[in-house]
Design a protein around this motif. Structure first.
Motif, mmCIF file in Angstrom:
data_model
loop_
_atom_site.group_PDB
_atom_site.id
_atom_site.type_symbol
_atom_site.label_atom_id
_atom_site.label_comp_id
_atom_site.label_asym_id
_atom_site.label_seq_id
_atom_site.Cartn_x
_atom_site.Cartn_y
_atom_site.Cartn_z
ATOM 1 N N PRO A 91 0.826 -1.211 0.000
ATOM 2 C CA PRO A 91 0.000 0.000 0.000
ATOM 3 C C PRO A 91 0.860 1.261 0.000
ATOM 4 C CG PRO A 91 -0.015 -1.044 2.166
ATOM 5 C CD PRO A 91 0.731 -1.957 1.261
ATOM 6 N N GLN B 170 -2.976 5.057 1.125
ATOM 7 C CA GLN B 170 -3.825 3.864 1.257
ATOM 8 C C GLN B 170 -3.681 3.268 2.661
ATOM 9 O OE1 GLN B 170 -2.193 1.656 -2.002
ATOM 10 N NE2 GLN B 170 -3.200 2.937 -3.529
ATOM 11 N N ALA C 61 -7.152 4.107 -3.058
ATOM 12 C CA ALA C 61 -7.405 4.328 -1.621
ATOM 13 C C ALA C 61 -8.898 4.367 -1.350
ATOM 14 C CB ALA C 61 -6.741 5.621 -1.159
#
Ligand SMILES: Nc1ncnc2c1ncn2[C@@H]1O[C@H](COP(=O)(O)OP(=O)(O)OP(=O)(O)O)[C@@H](O)[C@H]1O
Length: 429
Positions: free
Chosen positions: A29, A33, A59
């Protein structure tokens, strides 16, 4: 790569979704995110301000798909975005990531067939991605669909949607908000949110989770300015492009300019010099806009000349160079334009042609950038200070431990010496 899987699934995504991410090359990520997804999955409103190209779309797409997989029903989520091309780009991410769900998405934008759209809306799609104007038209003209049960309202490029000014979205947003349930999650994302924080909060957000990335500028972006007199600016532009295309044959270049007319003129001029150039601006037919963007994305044309309709959000991995043929009037337009390159960790170059009339504009851009640069510099310095203090502290502890060990050793030796002496004394007695 189990650990990598861990990262995304530790954020609360099911395995099927983590697997889909890997198909898109999304393994770990990004900061936005990592920070925003858990709060969204908890059901909170969220405002995410992260630099260009840092994965803000995923996200919000990922948590929506996660929730949709738990409780699928029609018109679950509405995403608003300022331009038609962005709507298609966002819908594409929903489609690819949501494939295992059999996701039904629907794109509602201007310039396309309204009747076909009305039909799609009446089929209760899971996700609607729209530009405000056309969606408001559908709401005014028909009631073949209801959004009374949507769970998510998402404003992508939120500061652009909510800014008062030229293409005012306000009236259309009022019509749209009028049919949305108050009980919903509202998510706002942009690379430039902070200056319109108050308006953003006004759209009925209950204590939103707010996250802003520390680094506002993209380190991998090499930002350059070139001072050139107004009257030779176009000649200089040609020279610039010639140099780039001589040095790199597979580079794609986006050139931003301020009016549709300039867009046309520059395209004709570059074609005169046999540069394969294509344009994108709001005076073109929508089908032409999509076709031109597709050709540029497919590298059929290496040079795209665009107005600010393309300044935000467009994600075209092959773009290495952004040229500002005119110096943008607002720093945040500058940030979005140059953010079309150096995305997702890749490098990129931006060049802004500055004439004698633009100096003041550069100062305000620099100020905004430097402010964030200074901010970064200050933060880095603070970080360094904390790190060195920690190191010092650790050293001190280490020294203490050494000293203590030393003392104990000495004590032991002393004791042993005394024992020996005592023994020696006994034997002599
Ligand atoms: N975790 C990730 N790892 C690697 N790539 C990612 C990740 N998340 C998203 N991406 C990719 O990064 C690119 C940029 O993402 P995206 O378009 O969402 O950026 P953005 O933050 O919305 O930028 P902008 O502010 O310009 O709209 C996309 O190609 C996307 O597929």
């Amino acid at each position: 790569d189990k650990a990598e899987m861990g990262d995304l699934s530790s954020l609360g995504l099911s395995d099927w979704l983590v697997k889909q991410c890997k198909q898109l090359g999304i393994n770990k990520p990004t900061p936005v995110q990592e920070n925003c997804m858990p709060a969204i999955l908890e059901g909170r409103d969220c405002m995410g301000c992260a630099k260009t190209g840092s994965g803000k779309t995923a996200a919000f797409v990922l948590p929506v798909l996660q929730k949709l997989s738990e409780d699928p029903y029609g018109i679950f989520c509405l995403v608003l975005t300022p331009t038609r091309e962005l709507a298609y780009q966002i819908a594409e991410q929903f489609r690819v990531l949501g494939k295992p769900l059999g996701l039904r998405d629907c794109i509602i934008v201007g310039g396309m067939d309204m009747v076909a759209q009305a039909l799609e809306l009446s089929n209760q799609p899971h996700v609607v991605v729209a530009t405000p104007g056309r969606l408001a038209d559908h709401i005014r003209s028909s009631n073949t669909f209801s959004m009374s049960r949507i769970k998510f309202l998402i404003l992508d490029e939120a500061d652009r949607l909510l800014e008062q000014g030229c293409t005012d979205f306000t009236k259309d947003l009022e019509v749209i908000m009028g049919i949305l349930p108050a009980k919903r999650q509202t998510l706002l994302f942009s690379a430039t949110l902070t200056d319109t924080l108050q308006e953003l909060k006004n759209i009925a957000m209950n204590k939103p989770f707010f996250w802003e990335s520390k680094t506002r500028t993209v380190e991998e972006l090499d930002q350059r300015y070139i001072l050139t007199p107004e009257k030779v600016k176009d000649a200089y532009l040609i020279h610039l492009i010639q140099t780039f295309t001589d040095e790199h044959d597979d580079w794609s270049i986006i050139i931003f300019t301020n009016t549709c007319k300039n867009c046309q003129i520059l395209t004709m001029m570059l074609r005169e010099f046999n540069f394969p150039t294509i344009s994108l601006h709001s005076m073109m037919k929508q089908k032409q806009r999509f076709a031109n963007l597709a050709k540029f994305k497919a590298s059929v044309y290496k040079i795209l000349i665009a107005t600010d309709v393309a300044a935000r959000g467009l994600d075209i991995p092959t773009v290495q160079v952004v040229i500002n043929h005119n110096t943008p009037g607002l720093p945040k337009i500058y940030i979005h334009r140059v953010g079309r390159t150096a995305r997702a960790g890749r490098n990129g170059v931006s060049i802004t042609l500055v004439t004698q009339y633009d100096i003041h504009l550069v100062h305000s851009i620099e100020e905004q950038i430097r402010k964030s640069l200074d901010l970064e510099a200050k933060r880095r310095a603070e970080l360094e200070k904390i790190k060195s203090q920690k190191k010092l502290f650790k050293q001190k502890i280490q020294e203490n431990i050494e000293r203590q060990k030393h003392r104990q050793l000495k004590k032991k030796l002393m004791k042993r010496k005394q024992m020996k002496k005592k023994k020696a004394a006994q034997t002599t007695v």
